[in-house]
Design a protein around this motif. Structure first.
Motif, PDB file in Angstrom:
ATOM      1  N   ARG A 169       0.844  -1.203   0.000  1.00 30.81           N
ATOM      2  CA  ARG A 169       0.000   0.000   0.000  1.00 30.81           C
ATOM      3  C   ARG A 169       0.884   1.260   0.000  1.00 30.81           C
ATOM      4  O   ARG A 169       0.629   2.222  -0.720  1.00 30.81           O
ATOM      5  N   GLY A 170       1.932   1.218   0.812  1.00 33.76           N
ATOM      6  CA  GLY A 170       2.847   2.367   0.861  1.00 33.76           C
ATOM      7  C   GLY A 170       3.559   2.571  -0.466  1.00 33.76           C
ATOM      8  O   GLY A 170       3.633   3.698  -0.994  1.00 33.76           O
ATOM      9  N   LEU A 171       4.064   1.478  -1.054  1.00 34.80           N
ATOM     10  CA  LEU A 171       4.754   1.594  -2.343  1.00 34.80           C
ATOM     11  C   LEU A 171       3.811   2.117  -3.421  1.00 34.80           C
ATOM     12  O   LEU A 171       4.217   2.872  -4.310  1.00 34.80           O
ATOM     13  N   ALA A 176       3.133   5.266  -8.190  1.00 38.04           N
ATOM     14  CA  ALA A 176       2.064   5.255  -9.201  1.00 38.04           C
ATOM     15  C   ALA A 176       2.253   6.380 -10.222  1.00 38.04           C
ATOM     16  O   ALA A 176       2.038   6.182 -11.425  1.00 38.04           O
ATOM     17  N   SER A 177       2.678   7.527  -9.746  1.00 32.78           N
ATOM     18  CA  SER A 177       2.802   8.674 -10.657  1.00 32.78           C
ATOM     19  C   SER A 177       3.888   8.425 -11.709  1.00 32.78           C
ATOM     20  O   SER A 177       3.923   9.099 -12.741  1.00 32.78           O
ATOM     21  N   GLU A 178       4.765   7.448 -11.436  1.00 32.09           N
ATOM     22  CA  GLU A 178       5.788   7.091 -12.427  1.00 32.09           C
ATOM     23  C   GLU A 178       5.325   5.936 -13.317  1.00 32.09           C
ATOM     24  O   GLU A 178       6.091   5.414 -14.123  1.00 32.09           O
ATOM     25  N   GLY A 179       4.102   5.473 -13.099  1.00 35.61           N
ATOM     26  CA  GLY A 179       3.576   4.379 -13.928  1.00 35.61           C
ATOM     27  C   GLY A 179       3.760   2.999 -13.338  1.00 35.61           C
ATOM     28  O   GLY A 179       3.406   1.995 -13.959  1.00 35.61           O
ATOM     29  N   VAL A 180       4.329   2.937 -12.133  1.00 33.14           N
ATOM     30  CA  VAL A 180       4.541   1.629 -11.490  1.00 33.14           C
ATOM     31  C   VAL A 180       3.412   1.395 -10.476  1.00 33.14           C
ATOM     32  O   VAL A 180       3.335   2.071  -9.449  1.00 33.14           O
ATOM     33  N   LEU A 181       2.524   0.462 -10.798  1.00 34.37           N
ATOM     34  CA  LEU A 181       1.360   0.183  -9.957  1.00 34.37           C
ATOM     35  C   LEU A 181       1.649  -1.022  -9.061  1.00 34.37           C
ATOM     36  O   LEU A 181       2.275  -1.987  -9.506  1.00 34.37           O
ATOM     37  N   VAL A 182       1.190  -0.942  -7.824  1.00 34.81           N
ATOM     38  CA  VAL A 182       1.529  -1.969  -6.836  1.00 34.81           C
ATOM     39  C   VAL A 182       0.260  -2.502  -6.168  1.00 34.81           C
ATOM     40  O   VAL A 182      -0.561  -1.718  -5.680  1.00 34.81           O
ATOM     41  N   ASN A 183       0.111  -3.801  -6.163  1.00 24.90           N
ATOM     42  CA  ASN A 183      -1.080  -4.433  -5.584  1.00 24.90           C
ATOM     43  C   ASN A 183      -0.708  -5.735  -4.885  1.00 24.90           C
ATOM     44  O   ASN A 183       0.397  -6.247  -5.072  1.00 24.90           O
ATOM     45  N   THR A 184      -1.660  -6.244  -4.108  1.00 22.96           N
ATOM     46  CA  THR A 184      -1.443  -7.557  -3.483  1.00 22.96           C
ATOM     47  C   THR A 184      -2.583  -8.509  -3.855  1.00 22.96           C
ATOM     48  O   THR A 184      -3.690  -8.076  -4.166  1.00 22.96           O
ATOM     49  N   VAL A 185      -2.261  -9.785  -3.764  1.00 20.90           N
ATOM     50  CA  VAL A 185      -3.248 -10.846  -3.920  1.00 20.90           C
ATOM     51  C   VAL A 185      -3.197 -11.669  -2.638  1.00 20.90           C
ATOM     52  O   VAL A 185      -2.123 -11.984  -2.137  1.00 20.90           O
ATOM     53  N   ASN A 252      -4.570   0.204  -8.261  1.00 21.87           N
ATOM     54  CA  ASN A 252      -3.332   0.510  -7.542  1.00 21.87           C
ATOM     55  C   ASN A 252      -3.614   0.522  -6.044  1.00 21.87           C
ATOM     56  O   ASN A 252      -4.618   1.075  -5.601  1.00 21.87           O
ATOM     57  N   GLY A 253      -2.741  -0.115  -5.272  1.00 23.78           N
ATOM     58  CA  GLY A 253      -2.903  -0.118  -3.816  1.00 23.78           C
ATOM     59  C   GLY A 253      -4.015  -1.033  -3.331  1.00 23.78           C
ATOM     60  O   GLY A 253      -4.474  -0.930  -2.198  1.00 23.78           O
ATOM     61  N   SER A 254      -4.430  -1.953  -4.193  1.00 27.44           N
ATOM     62  CA  SER A 254      -5.533  -2.850  -3.832  1.00 27.44           C
ATOM     63  C   SER A 254      -5.026  -4.171  -3.277  1.00 27.44           C
ATOM     64  O   SER A 254      -3.883  -4.563  -3.515  1.00 27.44           O
ATOM     65  N   ASN A 255      -5.934  -4.848  -2.589  1.00 24.18           N
ATOM     66  CA  ASN A 255      -5.665  -6.209  -2.146  1.00 24.18           C
ATOM     67  C   ASN A 255      -6.783  -7.097  -2.682  1.00 24.18           C
ATOM     68  O   ASN A 255      -7.933  -6.950  -2.273  1.00 24.18           O
TER      69      ASN A 255
END
Ligand code: NAD
Length: 266
Positions: A169-171, A176-185, A252-255
């Motif tokens: 979530r922090g990452l 995100a503004s650089e185009g790198v989206l981070v999520n968890t499963v 982005n930032g989802s689980n």
């Protein structure tokens, strides 16, 4: 739906078995180049052999995510021989130390946190510069239902997996503004070597068959898994692949829970 990840380069940790292997297979099927990693060279070779149909777009390097020098070497080898990553799937993990809190040793805690939380931290630190350079990136962390629904006999695992939710979530806010989206499963009770081992131990304890151990585990320990069965690794891999894709461009930032309802909260 076209995931539109043909030509993207992905690295999957813990890819020689279970969810990681299926994730590699799905990404390869979608036309990505895939780097598989795992700690055991023989298991990795076996996994590569099983994916020989994709040999032109498949790379494999052994690396233990708890060994900083091995992760650095992995990053250097991938940079030299494959190039920058577009996609990183932090999947490697262990069930780790079990038992009630007072029964778990310091070593048990250290080992579980080292593999399940610090492993993804090491790997992400090593590959983030390349992901940022590309201006398009996806990072997926494989957490667990245990992150938000802790079970009293597996607290090191629960704590490590909860740490991953917070980390991801922090990452997701930073890059995100650089185009790198981070999520968890967050899966629950998937049919992989990890739960095979748990169910074998349960069968032995209860003097029952393997299938009876699964049935009693579902009944007694996972009452909200409404489908009444273990998940299949590909059922997790498809969700991971979606999150790795262009199709998830606003996620982005989802689980994402892949647990057939196991987590009881809304
Ligand atoms: P698995 O045992 O088949 O896969 C785990 C992989 O991690 C293996 O390939 C193993 O070699 C690798 N690994 C273990 N220690 C490592 C280390 N030190 N360095 C590098 N790699 C290492 O089990 P799986 O169920 O496919 O697990 C994949 C992920 O899914 C794990 O993070 C696990 O916690 C998570 N998960 C699994 C379930 C489930 O029910 N199977 C549920 C929730 C979350």
């Amino acid at each position: 739906m076209d995931l539109n990840i043909r030509g993207r380069t992905a690295l999957v940790t813990g890819a020689s078995s279970g969810i990681g292997f299926e994730t590699a297979r799905v990404l390869l099927n979608e036309g990505a180049t895939v780097v598989m990693t795992g700690p055991d060279p023989d298991e990795l070779k076996d996994a590569v052999d099983r994916l020989s149909a994709f040999k032109d777009s498949l790379f494999a390097y052994d690396a233990d995510v708890t060994v900083a020098s091995a992760v650095d070497r992995l990053a250097a080898d991938v940079a030299a021989e494959v190039g920058d990553l577009d996609i990183l799937v932090n999947n490697a993990g262990i069930h780790g130390a079990g038992g009630l809190f007072h029964e778990i040793s310091q070593e048990g805690w250290d080992r579980t946190i080292d593999v399940d939380l610090m492993g993804p931290v090491r790997v992400t630190r090593a590959f983030l510069p390349g992901l940022r350079r590309g201006g398009w990136g996806r990072i997926v962390f494989v957490s667990s239902e245990d992150a938000v629904q802790p079970y009293e006999d597996e607290l090191p695992y629960c704590a490590a997996k909860a740490g991953l939710l917070s980390l991801a979530r922090g990452l997701s806010r930073t890059y995100a503004s650089e185009g790198v989206l981070v999520n968890t499963v967050s899966p629950a009770f998937i049919a992989t070597p990890m739960t095979d081992e748990m169910m074998s131990a349960r069968a032995k304890e209860q003097n029952s068959t393997f299938d009876e151990a699964i049935a009693s585990f579902l009944r007694e320990e996972r009452p909200f898994m409404e489908l009444g069965r273990r998940g299949r690794p590909e059922e997790v891999a498809h969700v991971i692949a979606f999150l790795c894709s262009d199709a998830a461009s606003f996620v982005n930032g989802s689980n994402y829970r892949v647990d057939s309802g196991s987590v009881a909260t809304i």
